[in-house]
Motif scaffolding. Sequence first.
Motif, PDB file in Angstrom:
ATOM      1  N   GLY A  86      21.738  31.987  56.322  1.00  0.00           N
ATOM      2  CA  GLY A  86      22.326  33.337  57.044  1.00  0.00           C
ATOM      3  C   GLY A  86      21.707  34.425  57.024  1.00  0.00           C
ATOM      4  N   CYS A 117      26.725  30.593  56.052  1.00  0.00           N
ATOM      5  CA  CYS A 117      26.960  31.867  56.720  1.00  0.00           C
ATOM      6  C   CYS A 117      26.806  32.237  58.112  1.00  0.00           C
ATOM      7  CB  CYS A 117      26.326  33.100  55.654  1.00  0.00           C
ATOM      8  SG  CYS A 117      26.736  34.504  55.674  1.00  0.00           S
ATOM      9  N   HIS A 118      26.143  32.965  58.427  1.00  0.00           N
ATOM     10  CA  HIS A 118      25.725  33.314  59.918  1.00  0.00           C
ATOM     11  C   HIS A 118      24.760  32.448  60.616  1.00  0.00           C
ATOM     12  CE1 HIS A 118      27.402  37.222  58.870  1.00  0.00           C
ATOM     13  NE2 HIS A 118      27.524  37.533  60.000  1.00  0.00           N
ATOM     14  N   ALA A 136      31.745  28.926  58.303  1.00  0.00           N
ATOM     15  CA  ALA A 136      30.750  30.118  58.489  1.00  0.00           C
ATOM     16  C   ALA A 136      31.440  31.283  57.873  1.00  0.00           C
ATOM     17  CB  ALA A 136      30.372  30.364  60.024  1.00  0.00           C
ATOM     18  N   CYS A 140      31.912  34.868  61.918  1.00  0.00           N
ATOM     19  CA  CYS A 140      31.393  34.199  62.909  1.00  0.00           C
ATOM     20  C   CYS A 140      32.345  33.102  63.448  1.00  0.00           C
ATOM     21  CB  CYS A 140      30.205  33.388  62.455  1.00  0.00           C
ATOM     22  SG  CYS A 140      28.707  34.613  61.602  1.00  0.00           S
TER      23      CYS A 140
END
Length: 188
Positions: A86, A117-118, A136, A140
């Motif tokens: 991410g 994550c991202h 996520a 997001c």
Amino acid sequence: MAKILIIAGDFVEDYELMVPFQALLMVGHDVNVVCPDKQSGDTIKTAIHDFEGDQTYTEKPGHLFALNYDFSHARGEDFDALLIPGGRAPEYLRLNDKVIALVQHFAQANKPIAAVCHGAQLLAAAKVIDGKRISAYPACAPEVLLAGASYAEIEVTEAITDGLFVTAPAWPAHPAWLAQFNQLLSDI
């Protein structure tokens, strides 16, 4: 052992690149990190994201990470699995058609994909998570939902596997996320 491709870019989250790279090497996998428009030996800048009680994460300068594979040579057919860290990199990497094509290749070939994550932004942009349960970073969640997946709201230390996808909200989930990903890799 598996041959793993990691797609990263400037301002990737430091822990989400460094820790998986080192841990997967440690257990014997062949791990190759690429960045569009860069070659093996070039570096990317990382960012350290932390959770310090603010409304969102804080960001600090991280390290320089030396890439060990050329993006121009990255072909999905040459790898067994994909890992997407991410940070801020996914927000612009998702604009690159070759990055999207790589993500789509791994999904269509039913190869394991880990995103944290991202990193889910790349999964959403590639339109490969329809009908899946995906975690996520909470910011997001709208993108995950718009891509037709259900957003898995789990603890920051947890991960979830749905088919070939292993996802987690952020780097505190590394033990669970990497263990689940490594389990999928053991089936290769």
